[in-house]
Design a protein around this motif. Structure first.
Motif, mmCIF file in Angstrom:
data_model
loop_
_atom_site.group_PDB
_atom_site.id
_atom_site.type_symbol
_atom_site.label_atom_id
_atom_site.label_comp_id
_atom_site.label_asym_id
_atom_site.label_seq_id
_atom_site.Cartn_x
_atom_site.Cartn_y
_atom_site.Cartn_z
ATOM 1 N N VAL A 80 9.489 2.246 8.423
ATOM 2 C CA VAL A 80 9.971 2.814 7.916
ATOM 3 C C VAL A 80 9.362 2.951 6.712
ATOM 4 N N GLU A 81 9.241 5.078 6.449
ATOM 5 C CA GLU A 81 8.356 5.356 5.292
ATOM 6 C C GLU A 81 9.075 4.729 3.649
ATOM 7 N N VAL A 82 8.490 4.381 2.627
ATOM 8 C CA VAL A 82 9.132 4.186 1.031
ATOM 9 C C VAL A 82 8.532 4.178 0.066
ATOM 10 N N PHE A 87 14.699 4.118 0.515
ATOM 11 C CA PHE A 87 14.460 4.858 2.253
ATOM 12 C C PHE A 87 15.720 4.602 2.589
ATOM 13 N N ASP A 89 17.726 4.017 6.674
ATOM 14 C CA ASP A 89 17.559 3.270 7.907
ATOM 15 C C ASP A 89 18.801 3.255 8.807
#
Length: 106
Positions: A80-82, A87, A89
């Motif tokens: 997952v891009e932070v 972020f 989800d």
């Protein structure tokens, strides 16, 4: 057996005294998400789970992170891009997510 192995592997992280502030807002108000963040060395680990029956999405904000990072979702073969500690989800019913952001505190 599988859960015991996961807990054993993460025991040093879970026993770490270095907590990190994390805020999470659930998209479905009736399905709040509980989260715990720990620093272990230079890495950050985040554990999150919905606390009521239902699916939802969580918007996370982790204190002290800047720039663009990737969170590995442990056991799920995805990342997952932070960005600047934030972020989003998705969570299924009582679905636990365990995240690891390598070298978050370099």
């Amino acid at each position: 057996t599988r859960i015991n192995a996961q807990i054993g592997a993460l025991a040093p992280v879970l026993n770490s005294a270095e907590t990190v502030e994390v805020a999470v807002a659930a998209a479905v108000e009736e399905v709040p998400i509980d989260a715990l963040a720990r620093r272990y060395g230079a890495d950050l680990y985040l554990f999150a789970v919905p606390m009521r029956l239902g699916a939802t999405e969580g918007a996370f904000e982790i204190e002290g992170l800047a720039g663009s990072l990737e969170a590995e979702v442990l056991g799920e073969d995805r990342v997952v891009e932070v960005v600047d500690g934030r972020f989003v989800d998705a969570f299924g019913i009582y679905q636990v997510h365990r995240y690891r952001i390598a070298d978050a505190f370099h």
